[in-house]
Design an enzyme around this catalytic site. Structure first.
Site, PDB file in Angstrom:
ATOM      1  N   TRP A 201       0.807  -1.215   0.000  1.00  0.00           N
ATOM      2  CA  TRP A 201       0.000   0.000   0.000  1.00  0.00           C
ATOM      3  C   TRP A 201       0.842   1.267   0.000  1.00  0.00           C
ATOM      4  O   TRP A 201       0.344   2.337  -0.282  1.00  0.00           O
ATOM      5  CB  TRP A 201      -0.976   0.031   1.174  1.00  0.00           C
ATOM      6  CG  TRP A 201      -0.409  -0.270   2.522  1.00  0.00           C
ATOM      7  CD1 TRP A 201      -0.532  -1.442   3.218  1.00  0.00           C
ATOM      8  CD2 TRP A 201       0.353   0.607   3.370  1.00  0.00           C
ATOM      9  NE1 TRP A 201       0.109  -1.351   4.429  1.00  0.00           N
ATOM     10  CE2 TRP A 201       0.660  -0.094   4.553  1.00  0.00           C
ATOM     11  CE3 TRP A 201       0.797   1.922   3.249  1.00  0.00           C
ATOM     12  CZ2 TRP A 201       1.392   0.459   5.595  1.00  0.00           C
ATOM     13  CZ3 TRP A 201       1.532   2.491   4.286  1.00  0.00           C
ATOM     14  CH2 TRP A 201       1.817   1.754   5.441  1.00  0.00           C
TER      15      TRP A 201
ATOM     16  N   LYS B 245      -1.560  -8.572  -7.746  1.00  0.00           N
ATOM     17  CA  LYS B 245      -2.466  -8.421  -6.615  1.00  0.00           C
ATOM     18  C   LYS B 245      -1.992  -7.214  -5.801  1.00  0.00           C
ATOM     19  O   LYS B 245      -1.026  -7.283  -5.045  1.00  0.00           O
ATOM     20  CB  LYS B 245      -2.499  -9.654  -5.715  1.00  0.00           C
ATOM     21  CG  LYS B 245      -3.706  -9.612  -4.746  1.00  0.00           C
ATOM     22  CD  LYS B 245      -3.443 -10.323  -3.443  1.00  0.00           C
ATOM     23  CE  LYS B 245      -2.755  -9.474  -2.423  1.00  0.00           C
ATOM     24  NZ  LYS B 245      -3.558  -8.306  -1.927  1.00  0.00           N
TER      25      LYS B 245
ATOM     26  N   GLU C  37      11.123  -8.040  -0.931  1.00  0.00           N
ATOM     27  CA  GLU C  37      11.602  -6.792  -0.337  1.00  0.00           C
ATOM     28  C   GLU C  37      10.735  -6.527   0.870  1.00  0.00           C
ATOM     29  O   GLU C  37       9.550  -6.242   0.758  1.00  0.00           O
ATOM     30  CB  GLU C  37      11.505  -5.666  -1.373  1.00  0.00           C
ATOM     31  CG  GLU C  37      12.487  -4.533  -1.098  1.00  0.00           C
ATOM     32  CD  GLU C  37      11.885  -3.425  -0.267  1.00  0.00           C
ATOM     33  OE1 GLU C  37      11.453  -3.719   0.867  1.00  0.00           O
ATOM     34  OE2 GLU C  37      11.842  -2.292  -0.739  1.00  0.00           O
TER      35      GLU C  37
ATOM     36  N   CYS D  46      10.126   1.865   2.713  1.00  0.00           N
ATOM     37  CA  CYS D  46      11.089   0.838   3.122  1.00  0.00           C
ATOM     38  C   CYS D  46      12.430   1.411   3.544  1.00  0.00           C
ATOM     39  O   CYS D  46      13.120   0.830   4.374  1.00  0.00           O
ATOM     40  CB  CYS D  46      11.289  -0.156   1.981  1.00  0.00           C
ATOM     41  SG  CYS D  46       9.762  -0.903   1.408  1.00  0.00           S
TER      42      CYS D  46
ATOM     43  N   GLU E 100      11.843  -2.774  13.045  1.00  0.00           N
ATOM     44  CA  GLU E 100      11.323  -1.655  12.267  1.00  0.00           C
ATOM     45  C   GLU E 100       9.990  -1.158  12.827  1.00  0.00           C
ATOM     46  O   GLU E 100       9.125  -1.953  13.189  1.00  0.00           O
ATOM     47  CB  GLU E 100      11.126  -2.102  10.813  1.00  0.00           C
ATOM     48  CG  GLU E 100      10.552  -1.047   9.894  1.00  0.00           C
ATOM     49  CD  GLU E 100      10.290  -1.576   8.500  1.00  0.00           C
ATOM     50  OE1 GLU E 100      10.516  -0.841   7.525  1.00  0.00           O
ATOM     51  OE2 GLU E 100       9.843  -2.748   8.383  1.00  0.00           O
TER      52      GLU E 100
END
Length: 490
Positions: free
Chosen positions: A158, A182, A256, A290, A385
């Site tokens: 997203w 997808k 990733e 990221c 994270e």
């Protein structure tokens, strides 16, 4: 800001036909800025998923796309790019991405405008002949071909849905692989616009397909033997599930999975420049990307000065509605993610962290979290994270301590080093166990043309990039005249 947004209707694109996803799970899409209802989320049912898999398998077995000459594939990719180049298309995509993900319109507009260039770049790669080469052999030239493994499943996140989704689609199509995209159920609209463009451009039926839904349908496709390659961008839990599902049959996977990215500031750094980098790392894409800042590592002697500069800059950041042209930063994507980030902040506070923030919150009911540094925690408590505008602060006395902190997590996606001594900065960066290190700058763009975006440790598997992503969907096939060795090895 007006709340009258015309989002593209939620539609699958399966075997050349648009259809409504059959399942209503009772969930909704909401405006990240206000919480207002935007659309009911819908998902494919089992039959729709099977129809997409069957079409991709049919195209693969017939070889119709794989055997289409590279020049013709390139021409179709260029036509797709033209279909995506219109001003109205860019406006629809950038608006949809902005209100669903929370990224500010200035950023989503750039991504929408870059979208055609992604497909043109893939077309150019084909015309340069990278998938069909001749190399020297013992008895003349040898064919060195790269051919698609087969149907590819592309799962996009997203955050940055347009940039990431289009990169996967363009790469798979250039490779000759029929593909199923997808997108995230929270940001599906740019994928729908790509499907419309693919149909208008004349991409053959079954070559590019779109299935809407949540992780349930993703799992169905990952586990199906007709899928021969999977490219996934998302969270660690999802990446692990995909790796396990693909392991038995050695299905190639490109994963990733994010990073807790380290920014190292040495005492000799330009502290104004470093402070700008820190704030960019916290606020770009609202900290939801990221390569966002995860841990700020600063030499002890300049820590207080740097933090004062960072807080001064943060006080000027306009945190506001994502469609406001004046906003520097917008809200988090949805309420569940907002709650998770607040929970992470509370956890760090409970472990001794002091919250440092100076950005005013807007008078809006959306998912707004001010960019925040957390000082005073043990480094052992900041190894994971936090996918939002939050970064831990740790200080070091010397290079050895700095390197131990920089390599002190299991993630390794991106790193940043600030120092006026570039020789020292390069030497330090080469020791960081991460996919890439930028020196004296923080940017959304790749650091070098043609260079890969690597992932070390739990940040993922494989490399992404212009050439690397196309080649991921292919395997080598080497064909040539061979000498005949004598029997018995004489």
């Amino acid at each position: 800001m007006s709340g009258n947004y015309q989002l593209p209707e939620l539609k699958n694109y399966i075997d050349g036909t648009f259809s409504t996803p059959a399942v209503d799970r009772g969930h909704s899409l909401h405006d990240a800025n206000t919480g207002a209802l935007l659309q009911q989320r819908r998902s494919c049912n089992h039959e729709q998923v099977q129809a997409a898999l069957q079409a991709a398998d049919r195209v693969h077995r017939a070889g119709t796309w794989e055997n289409t000459p590279a020049s013709e594939r390139a021409e179709l990719l260029d036509k797709l790019a033209e279909e995506l180049a219109g001003e109205e298309t860019a406006r629809t995509i950038s608006t949809a991405d902005s209100i669903t993900s929370g990224a500010v319109i200035r950023t989503t507009r750039k991504m929408a405008n870059i979208l055609p260039l992604v497909f043109r770049g893939a077309a150019a790669y084909l015309r340069e002949g990278h998938l069909d080469k001749k190399v020297p052999g013992p008895c003349g030239e040898v064919d060195y071909l790269r051919r698609p493994w087969g149907p590819a499943l592309l799962i996009a996140p997203w955050n940055g849905p347009t940039a990431i989704g289009s990169h996967k689609v363009a790469s798979a199509l250039a490779a000759g692989a029929p593909c199923i995209l997808k997108p995230s159920e929270f940001t599906p609209h740019s994928a729908i616009m790509m499907a419309r463009a693919a149909q208008r451009a004349g991409i053959p039926e079954g070559v590019f397909q779109l299935t809407l839904g949540d992780r349930t349908i993703g799992a169905q496709m990952v586990e199906d033997p007709r899928i021969k390659a999977v490219s996934f961008t998302g969270g660690l839990a999802g990446g692990r599930a995909i790796a396990r599902a693909c392991a038995d049959d050695f299905i190639p996977t490109q994963l990733e999975l994010g990073g807790n990215n380290q920014l190292v500031v040495f005492a000799d750094a330009d502290l104004d420049r470093a402070a700008t980098g820190v704030v960019y790392g916290l606020t770009n894409l609202n900290g939801q990307w990221c390569r966002a800042l995860g841990r700020l590592l600063v030499q002890e002697s300049v820590k207080d000065v740097l933090l004062d500069k960072v807080l001064s800059l943060l006080s000027t950041i306009h945190l506001g509605h994502s469609l406001d042209e004046e906003s520097d930063m917008g809200p988090l994507v949805h309420r569940g993610h907002y709650d998770q980030v607040l929970s992470d902040l509370e956890r760090l506070q409970n472990r001794g962290g002091h919250l440092l923030s100076s950005t005013p919150l807007p008078d809006l009911a959306g998912n707004f979290v001010a960019p925040t540094l957390v000082d005073g925690c043990d480094p052992a408590d900041t190894r994971e994270e936090i996918f939002g505008p939050v970064a831990a602060v740790h200080s070091f006395r010397n290079d050895d301590e700095a390197l131990a902190l920089a390599n002190g997590t299991d993630l390794g996606l991106a790193g940043y080093v600030y120092s006026s001594d570039e020789t020292k900065a390069f030497a330090f960066a080469r020791k960081m166990r991460t996919g890439g290190v930028k020196i004296n700058g923080y940017s959304l763009l790749s650091i070098g043309e043609g260079t890969p975006r690597g992932a070390w440790g739990l940040s993922g598997l494989g490399e992404e990039g212009h050439a690397q992503s196309i080649e991921f969907f292919t395997g080598a096939r080497v064909i040539g005249i061979s000498p005949q060795d004598a029997l018995g090895g004489r």
